[in-house]
Design a protein around this motif. Structure first.
Motif, short mmCIF file in Angstrom:
data_model
loop_
_atom_site.label_atom_id
_atom_site.label_comp_id
_atom_site.label_asym_id
_atom_site.label_seq_id
_atom_site.Cartn_x
_atom_site.Cartn_y
_atom_site.Cartn_z
N MET A 1 0.73 -1.18 0.00
CA MET A 1 -0.06 0.07 -0.19
C MET A 1 0.77 1.12 -0.09
O MET A 1 1.65 1.21 0.76
CB MET A 1 -0.69 -0.04 1.02
CG MET A 1 -1.43 1.38 1.38
SD MET A 1 -2.95 1.19 2.67
CE MET A 1 -1.64 1.28 4.01
N THR A 2 0.45 2.24 -0.90
CA THR A 2 1.21 3.35 -0.96
C THR A 2 0.42 4.40 -0.49
O THR A 2 -0.57 4.76 -1.16
CB THR A 2 1.94 3.63 -2.32
OG1 THR A 2 0.70 3.54 -3.10
CG2 THR A 2 2.84 2.93 -2.79
N ARG A 3 0.49 5.18 0.84
CA ARG A 3 -0.43 6.05 1.44
C ARG A 3 -0.54 7.35 0.57
O ARG A 3 -1.76 7.77 0.50
CB ARG A 3 -0.15 6.20 2.72
CG ARG A 3 -0.35 5.11 3.70
CD ARG A 3 0.43 4.70 4.93
NE ARG A 3 0.21 3.48 5.85
CZ ARG A 3 0.91 2.63 5.57
NH1 ARG A 3 1.74 2.23 4.48
NH2 ARG A 3 0.43 1.41 6.14
N GLU A 4 0.42 8.15 0.38
CA GLU A 4 0.30 9.41 -0.26
C GLU A 4 -0.38 9.54 -1.30
O GLU A 4 -1.11 10.37 -1.61
CB GLU A 4 1.84 10.07 -0.04
CG GLU A 4 1.84 11.40 -0.50
CD GLU A 4 1.25 12.47 0.72
OE1 GLU A 4 0.72 13.30 0.22
OE2 GLU A 4 0.73 11.63 1.62
N PRO A 5 -0.16 8.55 -2.44
CA PRO A 5 -1.28 8.82 -3.60
C PRO A 5 -2.31 8.72 -3.52
O PRO A 5 -3.12 9.13 -3.94
CB PRO A 5 -0.42 7.67 -4.33
CG PRO A 5 0.79 7.21 -4.07
CD PRO A 5 0.98 7.44 -2.59
N ILE A 6 -2.96 7.76 -2.33
CA ILE A 6 -4.29 7.56 -2.09
C ILE A 6 -4.80 8.93 -1.42
O ILE A 6 -5.82 9.25 -1.76
CB ILE A 6 -4.37 6.41 -0.89
CG1 ILE A 6 -4.23 4.95 -1.82
CG2 ILE A 6 -5.80 6.37 -0.21
CD1 ILE A 6 -4.00 3.84 -0.67
N THR A 61 -2.12 -8.76 2.62
CA THR A 61 -2.84 -8.00 3.64
C THR A 61 -3.65 -6.88 3.10
O THR A 61 -3.43 -6.20 2.19
CB THR A 61 -1.70 -7.31 4.30
OG1 THR A 61 -0.72 -8.38 4.95
CG2 THR A 61 -1.99 -6.27 5.63
N ILE A 62 -4.82 -6.87 4.06
CA ILE A 62 -5.87 -5.86 3.77
C ILE A 62 -5.67 -4.98 4.75
O ILE A 62 -5.73 -5.01 5.79
CB ILE A 62 -7.43 -6.59 3.45
CG1 ILE A 62 -7.55 -7.58 2.61
CG2 ILE A 62 -8.54 -5.51 3.28
CD1 ILE A 62 -7.45 -7.16 1.28
N TRP A 63 -5.84 -3.46 4.23
CA TRP A 63 -5.48 -2.34 5.15
C TRP A 63 -6.94 -1.56 5.29
O TRP A 63 -7.41 -1.50 4.21
CB TRP A 63 -4.55 -1.67 4.79
CG TRP A 63 -3.21 -2.03 5.05
CD1 TRP A 63 -2.36 -2.76 4.23
CD2 TRP A 63 -2.28 -1.85 6.23
NE1 TRP A 63 -1.16 -3.11 4.67
CE2 TRP A 63 -1.09 -2.49 6.08
CE3 TRP A 63 -2.57 -1.02 7.63
CZ2 TRP A 63 -0.22 -2.64 7.20
CZ3 TRP A 63 -1.66 -1.23 8.41
CH2 TRP A 63 -0.57 -1.94 8.27
N SER A 64 -7.14 -1.26 6.47
CA SER A 64 -8.29 -0.36 6.81
C SER A 64 -7.91 0.97 7.33
O SER A 64 -7.15 1.12 8.33
CB SER A 64 -9.37 -1.09 7.67
OG SER A 64 -10.28 -0.35 8.29
N MET A 65 -8.08 2.06 6.41
CA MET A 65 -7.49 3.34 6.89
C MET A 65 -8.59 4.46 7.24
O MET A 65 -9.73 4.35 6.36
CB MET A 65 -6.79 4.04 5.50
CG MET A 65 -5.72 3.31 4.90
SD MET A 65 -5.03 4.13 3.49
CE MET A 65 -4.58 5.90 3.88
N THR A 66 -8.55 5.01 8.34
CA THR A 66 -9.68 5.94 8.60
C THR A 66 -9.22 7.27 8.01
O THR A 66 -8.15 7.77 8.30
CB THR A 66 -9.66 5.67 10.34
OG1 THR A 66 -9.83 4.59 10.75
CG2 THR A 66 -10.69 6.79 10.87
N ILE A 67 -10.10 7.97 7.65
CA ILE A 67 -10.12 9.15 7.18
C ILE A 67 -11.31 9.93 7.47
O ILE A 67 -12.37 9.62 7.71
CB ILE A 67 -10.24 9.28 5.33
CG1 ILE A 67 -9.15 8.24 4.85
CG2 ILE A 67 -10.06 10.55 4.78
CD1 ILE A 67 -7.55 8.42 5.23
N ASP A 68 -10.64 11.25 7.98
CA ASP A 68 -11.88 12.20 8.68
C ASP A 68 -11.85 13.37 7.70
O ASP A 68 -10.73 14.22 7.35
CB ASP A 68 -11.54 12.57 10.00
CG ASP A 68 -11.93 11.36 10.97
OD1 ASP A 68 -12.79 10.64 10.57
OD2 ASP A 68 -11.15 11.43 11.85
N ALA A 142 -5.94 -2.97 -0.57
CA ALA A 142 -5.42 -4.42 -0.41
C ALA A 142 -3.72 -3.93 -1.02
O ALA A 142 -3.51 -3.24 -1.61
CB ALA A 142 -5.78 -5.27 -1.67
N THR A 143 -2.77 -4.61 -0.16
CA THR A 143 -1.44 -4.41 -0.63
C THR A 143 -0.84 -5.00 -1.70
O THR A 143 -1.71 -6.12 -2.35
CB THR A 143 -0.62 -4.71 0.63
OG1 THR A 143 -0.66 -6.11 1.01
CG2 THR A 143 -0.86 -3.87 1.76
#
Length: 143
Positions: A1-6, A61-68, A142-143
């Motif tokens: 998973m690459t966080r910054e592009p998301i 691995t499946i990641w769950s990211m919380t965004i507010d 998903a990674t």
């Protein structure tokens, strides 16, 4: 998973869809509503919260990211207007954007598997001339 592009894809998509409704662009650096100039309301902010992995044998691995998404409004001297009356239509529109449309998930152009609203928290009218709404969303990646 690459966080910054998301995060950047989410910021850009929300800005393109709803930016005209706000006085300032969607910011990723959260400010307290008291630190926002009176002429900059309504305003909004995007924050990245907790992340949780779900690992299974022989499966990525499946990641769950919380965004507010934080929304702020200020009515100033106009006591005839309830501050949440500014935010309610924006909350409705933004939460609707995260929902599937005709069975098609919001995937941020394929960067995430899906987006899900997980709640909306408001100040419940206790901030006087200010209003705050926090839209919580989970991104499944998903990674």
């Amino acid at each position: 998973m690459t966080r910054e592009p998301i995060m950047e894809a989410l910021r850009a998509a929300l800005q393109a869809q709803f930016g005209a409704s706000f006085k300032a662009p969607l910011a990723r650096k959260l400010k307290h509503w008291k630190d926002v100039d009176g002429g900059d309301f309504p305003c909004w902010f995007l924050t990245q919260g907790n992340e949780s992995p779900v690992a299974t044998t022989r499966v990525p691995t499946i990641w769950s990211m919380t965004i507010d998404v934080y929304l702020y409004a200020f009515t100033g001297a106009d006591s005839s207007i309830t501050p949440m009356s500014y935010l309610n239509p924006l909350v409705d529109s933004i939460t609707g954007w995260f929902e599937p449309t005709n069975g098609v998930e919001q995937t941020l152009g394929g960067l995430v598997h899906r987006c899900r609203n997980t709640g909306v928290e408001t100040d419940a009218g206790v901030l006087g001339d200010h209003a705050v709404a926090i839209i919580s969303t989970t991104l499944i990646v998903a990674t």
